[in-house]
Design a protein around this motif. Structure first.
Motif, short mmCIF file in Angstrom:
data_model
loop_
_atom_site.label_atom_id
_atom_site.label_comp_id
_atom_site.label_asym_id
_atom_site.label_seq_id
_atom_site.Cartn_x
_atom_site.Cartn_y
_atom_site.Cartn_z
N LYS A 71 0.85 -1.15 -0.01
CA LYS A 71 -0.02 0.12 -0.02
C LYS A 71 0.71 1.35 -0.21
O LYS A 71 0.38 2.28 -0.34
N GLU A 72 2.24 1.22 0.39
CA GLU A 72 2.94 2.25 0.47
C GLU A 72 3.58 2.82 -0.98
O GLU A 72 3.82 1.97 -1.84
N LYS A 73 3.72 4.10 -0.94
CA LYS A 73 4.44 4.65 -2.27
C LYS A 73 5.96 4.04 -2.25
O LYS A 73 6.57 3.95 -1.28
N ARG A 74 6.18 3.66 -3.49
CA ARG A 74 7.41 3.02 -3.71
C ARG A 74 8.63 4.08 -3.81
O ARG A 74 8.43 5.20 -4.28
N ALA A 75 9.82 3.42 -3.24
CA ALA A 75 10.97 4.58 -3.44
C ALA A 75 11.34 4.55 -5.05
O ALA A 75 11.43 3.73 -5.78
N GLY A 76 11.68 5.86 -5.49
CA GLY A 76 11.93 6.05 -6.82
C GLY A 76 13.24 6.09 -7.06
O GLY A 76 14.36 5.97 -6.18
N TYR A 77 13.92 6.14 -8.21
CA TYR A 77 15.32 5.88 -8.73
C TYR A 77 15.99 6.94 -8.12
O TYR A 77 17.31 6.53 -8.04
N TYR A 78 15.37 8.42 -8.25
CA TYR A 78 16.45 9.25 -7.55
C TYR A 78 16.05 9.75 -6.03
O TYR A 78 16.58 10.84 -5.61
N GLY A 79 15.01 9.12 -5.51
CA GLY A 79 14.78 9.21 -4.22
C GLY A 79 13.07 9.63 -3.98
O GLY A 79 12.57 9.57 -5.00
N VAL A 80 12.89 9.77 -2.96
CA VAL A 80 11.51 9.93 -2.51
C VAL A 80 11.26 11.47 -1.83
O VAL A 80 11.53 11.77 -0.90
N PRO A 81 10.39 12.26 -2.69
CA PRO A 81 10.28 13.57 -2.05
C PRO A 81 9.33 13.60 -0.84
O PRO A 81 8.46 12.56 -0.78
N PHE A 82 9.48 14.57 -0.13
CA PHE A 82 8.77 14.72 1.33
C PHE A 82 8.49 13.35 2.07
O PHE A 82 7.37 13.04 2.55
N SER A 83 9.67 12.85 2.25
CA SER A 83 9.62 11.27 2.78
C SER A 83 10.46 11.25 4.08
O SER A 83 11.26 12.51 4.40
N THR A 84 10.86 10.07 4.54
CA THR A 84 11.77 9.96 5.75
C THR A 84 12.89 9.24 5.47
O THR A 84 13.72 8.80 5.99
N CYS A 85 13.07 9.06 3.89
CA CYS A 85 14.08 8.16 3.37
C CYS A 85 15.32 9.27 3.17
O CYS A 85 14.98 10.49 2.83
N ASP A 86 16.45 8.76 3.04
CA ASP A 86 17.58 9.40 2.81
C ASP A 86 17.89 9.37 1.23
O ASP A 86 17.08 9.11 0.45
N SER A 87 19.05 9.95 1.02
CA SER A 87 19.36 10.15 -0.45
C SER A 87 19.94 8.81 -1.23
O SER A 87 20.86 8.23 -0.57
#
Length: 557
Positions: A71-87
């Protein structure tokens, strides 16, 4: 964009070695490339947070390390905007490629204010010290390749995720002294090993940058004492003693200074004693400090260190605080509204500006960096190596030195009388110590547009980050300018035309959504003017634009 060999990523990064590069500017000597052109611009970049475990298609709940939910939005190739993920490395690599292609031939130096490791927020993949050091080596190597090998000084600062908490010398300061050896001037290597702070003459005999280790001031760091008056060996006190010596030395040489670091100074982030001493030095040396540049919060904003912060509050019997239960925007508007109420009696001597830049990591907003422009008009020299002996510079220094001797002065904490300082909470605090006098200089470059005065900045970001993939490379676009439109086509262009959007490249444009502020410069009076405009509730449109740039459409913090 030209093709480049990719970096080693993931666990292979731990085996990376730092390659040799030319030494950085050494205090009191010529730079390694004295023939490089002087542009009147510099880059500020902060909070890169590369993550070797980031994987495309994973879940944000796992810090973009694993797939945990459909159900979650998947991590993109260049990152995830407005997220808690790093670069991801793809974003970090792309950014350096972009800076090399578009900016490395247009700037004089780089301010790089820390946090070059991923956040330690995944319990299944703890972040060891070896990884922190390896990530810092990798980013430092890119800084060398893109900037330092071209003769462009790079001024790094340690962040809270770079793990330098304990008093030095220690294993961490020694490791970073090795990692950043090309960046640290010979004259500063001792102070760096002792506490990871140092100074660099980015334009010899003219302009310096002081890099602070704010971990010794940061109230979350329980490994230090917090700048107590009674603890002369506290690392925060030792660093501030050193800072005062540096500022006094640069003032004696009639040089101008940028103060840089990771965690921005405030009573909310710093131990009370550390903040008091930092604020007092910022105001006492307002005549040579051009500004303060920090990161850490990942939110684009500015605020003021104020003389009022030095006073005992007689009504409440406690020290002032910058803490606020609302958002950063709400706290700023409350402060700016208070400025409006006092605007008829504002004394520019009582303020110093702190600029907090947004982050490269898209956590929690969008990847960003900014390029400042500063005044070099009047100089006959067009190369960095010749500036220190430039006739106009030498005459300017002589004039400032003669002028300074006749300036009026006062003590910054005159408001703290004997009665207020008899209380147990203040008797042994920095707040009740009689300090050296301040000089009031309305002609200083921080107060009046003259040689070395900051003129403005252009901020760039990547909108729609999630739309890009292996086949579609992202683009850094102009987010906004602080300059008036009319300044973009002056002889000394604050922004190279090729780095402007097409709508701003032709002379004659009088209005643009990219230029909402129209600041004539970035002096203290100009920042106070903008703050007072924002402090008026009826300025709804301006406030809306300011908030938009702070949060980029993301969640307000």
């Amino acid at each position: 964009m030209k093709t480049r060999a990719p970096w080693l990523v993931g666990l292979l990064l731990l085996c990376g070695q730092v390659l040799a590069s030319p030494p950085q500017v050494v205090l009191n000597t010529a730079p390694s490339r004295p023939d490089r052109k002087l542009h009147g611009r510099f880059l500020h970049i902060t909070d890169l947070h590369p993550d070797p475990y980031y994987a495309k298609g994973t879940s944000q709940s796992s810090q973009c390390h694993r797939k945990e939910s459909d159900k979650e939005k998947r991590a993109g190739y260049y990152g995830v905007p407005f997220s808690t993920c790093d670069s991801p490395w793809t974003l970090t690599n792309f950014t350096f490629d972009h800076l090399e292609d578009h900016w490395s031939s247009e700037i004089d130096f780089v301010i790089w204010t820390g946090d070059n490791a991923r956040h330690d927020e995944d319990d299944k993949i703890p972040r060891p010290l070896d990884e922190i050091l390896a990530l810092n080596r990798a980013v430092a190597k890119k800084m060398e390749d893109v900037f330092l090998k071209k003769g462009i000084p790079v001024v790094p600062s340690l962040g809270n995720n770079d793990n330098t908490l304990f008093p030095g010398p220690n294993e961490i300061t020694n490791e970073f002294a090795s990692i950043w050896d090309p960046f640290i001037p010979s004259a500063s290597k001792t102070s760096f090993r002792e506490g990871a702070y140092y100074a660099v003459e980015v334009i010899p005999n003219a302009l310096a940058a002081i890099s602070l280790n704010t971990m010794y001031f940061y109230h979350n760091n329980k490994a230090v004492g917090g700048c107590l008056v009674s603890d002369t060996s506290d690392p925060g006190n030792l660093q501030l003693d050193w800072l005062e010596e540096q500022l006094e030395m640069f003032r004696a040489r009639q040089m101008q200074v940028w103060v840089t670091g990771h965690v921005p100074p405030s009573a909310f982030h710093y131990f009370p004693g550390c903040y008091y001493r930092y604020a007092e030095l910022s105001l006492r040396y307002q005549d040579i400090i051009l500004g303060s540049l920090f990161g850490h919060l990942n939110v684009d904003h500015f605020y003021f260190v104020k003389a009022a912060d030095l006073n005992v509050n007689p009504e409440e019997g406690r020290m002032p605080s910058h803490s606020f239960e609302g958002t950063i925007f709400e706290a700023l508007m409350a402060d700016f509204e208070a400025l409006v109420k006092a605007s008829k009696h504002l004394n520019y001597d009582d303020y110093a500006v702190v600029n907090v830049s947004p982050s490269l990591v898209p956590n929690p907003y969008l990847p960003s960096f900014r390029v400042f422009s500063y005044n070099i008009s009047g100089l006959g020299s067009t190369t960095v190596g010749a500036v220190g002996e430039d006739e106009y510079l030498l005459l300017t220094k002589m004039d400032r030195a003669s002028h300074w001797k006749h300036l009026p002065y006062r003590h910054g904490n005159d408001g703290n009388d004997g009665r207020q300082c008899m209380g147990a909470g203040y008797r042994d605090s920095w707040r009740c110590k009689q300090l050296r006098p301040w000089r009031s200089d309305s002609h200083a470059p921080s107060r009046q547009n003259t040689l070395w005065t900051p003129l403005g900045y252009a901020q760039y970001y990547i909108p729609r980050l999630e739309e890009y993939d292996e086949k579609d490379e992202p683009k850094f676009k102009l987010e906004y300018l602080t300059f008036p439109i009319s300044s973009l086509h002056l002889a000394e262009r604050p922004v190279p035309l090729r780095n402007l959007p097409p709508s701003l490249r032709e002379a004659g444009v009088t209005e643009s959504e990219f230029a909402p502020y129209g600041l004539r410069d970035l002096t203290i009076p100009s920042w106070l003017d903008l703050a007072c405009k924002l402090g008026k509730p009826r300025e709804k449109k301006l406030r809306k634009r300011f908030k938009k740039y702070m949060y980029m459409g993301g969640e307000e913090i």
